[in-house]
Design an enzyme around this catalytic site. Structure first.
Site, short mmCIF file in Angstrom:
data_model
loop_
_atom_site.label_atom_id
_atom_site.label_comp_id
_atom_site.label_asym_id
_atom_site.label_seq_id
_atom_site.Cartn_x
_atom_site.Cartn_y
_atom_site.Cartn_z
N ASN A 150 0.99 -1.14 0.16
CA ASN A 150 -0.02 0.06 0.06
C ASN A 150 0.74 1.32 0.07
O ASN A 150 0.24 2.54 0.46
CB ASN A 150 -0.95 -0.02 1.36
CG ASN A 150 -0.37 -0.36 2.44
OD1 ASN A 150 0.95 -0.16 2.62
ND2 ASN A 150 -1.05 -0.59 3.47
N ARG A 288 3.05 7.19 11.19
CA ARG A 288 2.45 6.79 12.30
C ARG A 288 2.38 7.95 13.65
O ARG A 288 3.13 8.76 13.57
CB ARG A 288 3.56 5.84 13.27
CG ARG A 288 3.82 4.52 12.51
CD ARG A 288 2.07 3.76 12.62
NE ARG A 288 2.18 2.45 12.21
CZ ARG A 288 1.73 2.26 11.03
NH1 ARG A 288 1.09 3.15 10.25
NH2 ARG A 288 1.56 0.73 10.35
N GLN A 317 -4.79 3.53 18.38
CA GLN A 317 -5.83 3.23 17.32
C GLN A 317 -6.73 2.22 17.89
O GLN A 317 -5.97 1.04 18.11
CB GLN A 317 -5.44 3.07 16.18
CG GLN A 317 -4.85 4.47 15.20
CD GLN A 317 -4.37 4.14 13.89
OE1 GLN A 317 -3.81 5.18 13.50
NE2 GLN A 317 -4.56 2.98 13.13
N HIS A 336 -7.38 6.06 9.97
CA HIS A 336 -6.48 5.50 9.31
C HIS A 336 -6.75 4.48 8.10
O HIS A 336 -7.13 3.50 8.18
CB HIS A 336 -5.59 4.49 10.30
CG HIS A 336 -4.31 3.93 9.90
ND1 HIS A 336 -3.45 3.44 10.76
CD2 HIS A 336 -3.86 4.06 8.70
CE1 HIS A 336 -2.32 3.09 10.11
NE2 HIS A 336 -2.67 3.30 8.80
P1 NAD Z 1 10.23 1.91 3.51
O1 NAD Z 1 10.97 0.94 4.60
O2 NAD Z 1 10.27 1.82 2.11
O3 NAD Z 1 10.80 3.29 3.87
C1 NAD Z 1 11.01 3.82 5.14
C2 NAD Z 1 12.28 5.02 4.86
O4 NAD Z 1 12.52 5.63 6.28
C3 NAD Z 1 13.51 4.28 4.72
O5 NAD Z 1 14.16 4.59 3.75
C4 NAD Z 1 14.42 4.28 6.02
O6 NAD Z 1 15.79 4.45 5.53
C5 NAD Z 1 13.71 5.66 6.43
N1 NAD Z 1 14.08 5.92 7.91
C6 NAD Z 1 14.13 4.95 8.78
N2 NAD Z 1 14.41 5.74 10.06
C7 NAD Z 1 14.61 6.94 9.94
C8 NAD Z 1 14.91 8.04 10.42
N3 NAD Z 1 15.36 7.83 11.79
N4 NAD Z 1 14.97 9.19 9.92
C9 NAD Z 1 14.74 9.43 8.68
N5 NAD Z 1 14.55 8.12 7.61
C10 NAD Z 1 14.30 6.99 8.45
O7 NAD Z 1 8.88 1.78 3.93
P2 NAD Z 1 7.38 2.73 3.18
O8 NAD Z 1 6.80 1.63 2.39
O9 NAD Z 1 7.83 3.89 2.54
O10 NAD Z 1 6.68 2.77 4.55
C11 NAD Z 1 6.99 3.90 5.60
C12 NAD Z 1 6.18 3.85 6.93
O11 NAD Z 1 4.85 4.35 6.50
C13 NAD Z 1 5.84 2.47 7.37
O12 NAD Z 1 6.88 2.05 8.11
C14 NAD Z 1 4.57 2.81 8.18
O13 NAD Z 1 4.79 3.05 9.45
C15 NAD Z 1 3.91 3.89 7.21
N6 NAD Z 1 2.72 3.21 6.57
C16 NAD Z 1 1.50 3.81 6.82
C17 NAD Z 1 0.51 3.41 6.15
C18 NAD Z 1 -1.00 4.01 6.26
O14 NAD Z 1 -1.89 3.31 5.73
N7 NAD Z 1 -1.11 5.40 6.72
C19 NAD Z 1 0.81 2.31 5.31
C20 NAD Z 1 1.87 1.99 4.96
C21 NAD Z 1 2.84 2.30 5.69
#
Ligand code: NAD
Length: 402
Positions: A150, A288, A317, A336
């Site tokens: 997603n 989050r 949540q 969400h």
């Molecule tokens: P991803 O793993 O591709 O990207 C996450 C990025 O964050 C990575 O590049 C990582 O290096 C970076 N990161 C980690 N710690 C960090 C820090 N301290 N400072 C800066 N960057 C940092 O994951 P994604 O698919 O892009 O998803 C990211 C997040 O989005 C998920 O972990 C989840 O919490 C959230 N998400 C939310 C929903 C929603 O429905 N709202 C859905 C999917 C994901």
């Protein structure tokens, strides 16, 4: 053959009007692959029609026939919070738990201690912070999620909310619904985004998709991440890289948050960091809720340090009915929902089925789906998370009353 497994699956409630709902469209597009080439979930078969509601209790992620057909048992419930919940009772002898971040089953150290058979926690979605990852590391529980399922859904929602805030869409909508037509009132907080500086925190799958989608708006694009994007991507999108979040927030008008929740990012946006932003900035947080400190956001909106806040993620949540983000000024929050569109559900339901097929057959789960395995951060977890626990305070979810 694997011994009989008990699977507990926590899903959100069915629609108030009953299941199945009326669908607005006949189906969803068929996608060939994710951007960058990662293959779509590839279970041997699926028992659902893509585009149907799968994430609620009656939808059951389309798993029941498959799981029971393999001789395993499946409990599906929405009752997840508090000591008397169905989850708490059923977890005691469960082998596998499945949960969606939209309606998270908080798998705390306390719950893990009461579930000696628990070996696998599957996130039907992305973001496994609702599991105490430190406890999973210590107890050798595998944690995995459906990486990429997603990410584009969320990127679309984030872009929508960036525009909704800057152009001030929601109050204008309410104005017409309420019979009004005072244009001066309607535009009193409405700006063009063209020429503004937009930054993302976390340039991973979602963050880089947001950057790509914002480029045609002729904005200056910034990002920070602990992994730098390839030079070719930086050049194509005209990105300015910041080695720390402070440097990014000082120059941006809009900040969109896309890093996972782990101990380094918990309450990252507190009074101090928000105080370093330009006055009248906007934050969109679809990552989050806990990455932002609850009261710091409310205070910044009240004083005007922030001109607007949007997103779809809360902590806990469901948030209690008196959670201040429901009523704070100049917000454009949704529940969400960004990652659980009917389109996204088809992908993560298929991904969960793929993971379970591997688990039952004793085959490895794809590396890119792994967060914790064998007592270590693994796969996507090793890239994007740090060790530790961020579930503290999740028991406040019991305060939500319908
Ligand atoms: P991803 O793993 O591709 O990207 C996450 C990025 O964050 C990575 O590049 C990582 O290096 C970076 N990161 C980690 N710690 C960090 C820090 N301290 N400072 C800066 N960057 C940092 O994951 P994604 O698919 O892009 O998803 C990211 C997040 O989005 C998920 O972990 C989840 O919490 C959230 N998400 C939310 C929903 C929603 O429905 N709202 C859905 C999917 C994901």
């Amino acid at each position: 053959m694997m011994a009989k497994q008990k699977i507990v699956c926590v899903l959100y409630d069915d629609p108030v009007g009953g299941y199945p709902p009326q669908y607005a469209r006949q189906g969803i597009p068929v996608l060939a692959a994710y951007p960058g080439g990662q293959t779509m979930p590839s279970p041997a078969a699926i028992d659902f029609v893509p585009g149907e509601l799968l994430g609620s209790v009656s939808g059951g992620l389309g798993l029941r026939n498959f799981v029971e057909g393999r001789g395993h048992s499946l409990v599906i419930t929405a009752d997840k919070d508090g000591p008397d919940s169905v989850l708490e009772k059923e977890l005691v002898d469960a082998d596998v738990v499945i949960s969606q971040p939209f309606w998270p089953a908080y798998i705390t150290a306390d719950r893990i201690a009461k579930a000696p058979n628990l070996r696998l926690a599957i996130t039907a979605g992305i973001g496994s912070d609702h599991v105490d990852l430190q406890a999973a590391l210590n107890e050798n529980i595998t944690v995995c999620e459906v990486t990429y399922c997603n990410s584009i859904s969320v990127a679309e929602h984030a872009v929508m909310q960036i525009l909704a805030l800057v152009r001030d869409y929601i109050p204008q909508y309410h104005l017409v619904v309420n019979g009004g037509w005072n244009i001066a009132d309607a535009i009193s907080r409405s700006y063009d985004i063209e020429g503004m500086s937009v930054g993302v925190v976390g340039g991973g799958r979602i963050g880089s998709a947001v950057l790509k989608r914002m480029k045609p708006f002729d904005v200056a694009l910034h990002y920070t991440d602990r992994h730098r994007l390839p030079t070719q991507v930086e050049e194509e999108l005209g990105l300015t890289f910041h080695s720390d979040v402070e440097s990014l927030v000082k120059v941006c008008d809009v900040v969109s948050i896309h890093c996972p929740l782990h101990p380094e990012t918990e309450h990252l946006f507190n009074d101090e960091l928000i105080g370093k932003m330009k006055r009248g900035s906007y934050i969109v947080n679809t990552a989050r809720g806990k990455i932002c400190e609850r009261n710091a956001i409310v205070k910044a909106l009240e004083t005007g340090q922030l001109a607007g806040y949007a997103g779809d993620v809360w902590f806990p949540q469901p948030p209690p009915t008196d959670h201040p983000w429901r009523t704070m000024p100049n917000h454009a929050m949704t529940p969400h929902t960004s990652g659980t569109s009917l389109s996204a559900q088809a992908r993560y339901a298929a991904g969960v089925r793929e993971i379970l097929e591997c688990w039952f057959d004793g085959r490895p789960i794809r590396d890119e789906y792994l967060i914790v395995q064998g007592g270590h951060l693994a796969g996507a977890g090793a890239h994007s998370y740090s060790e530790g626990d961020t579930t503290g305070g999740s028991d406040e979810a019991t305060r939500f009353k319908t």
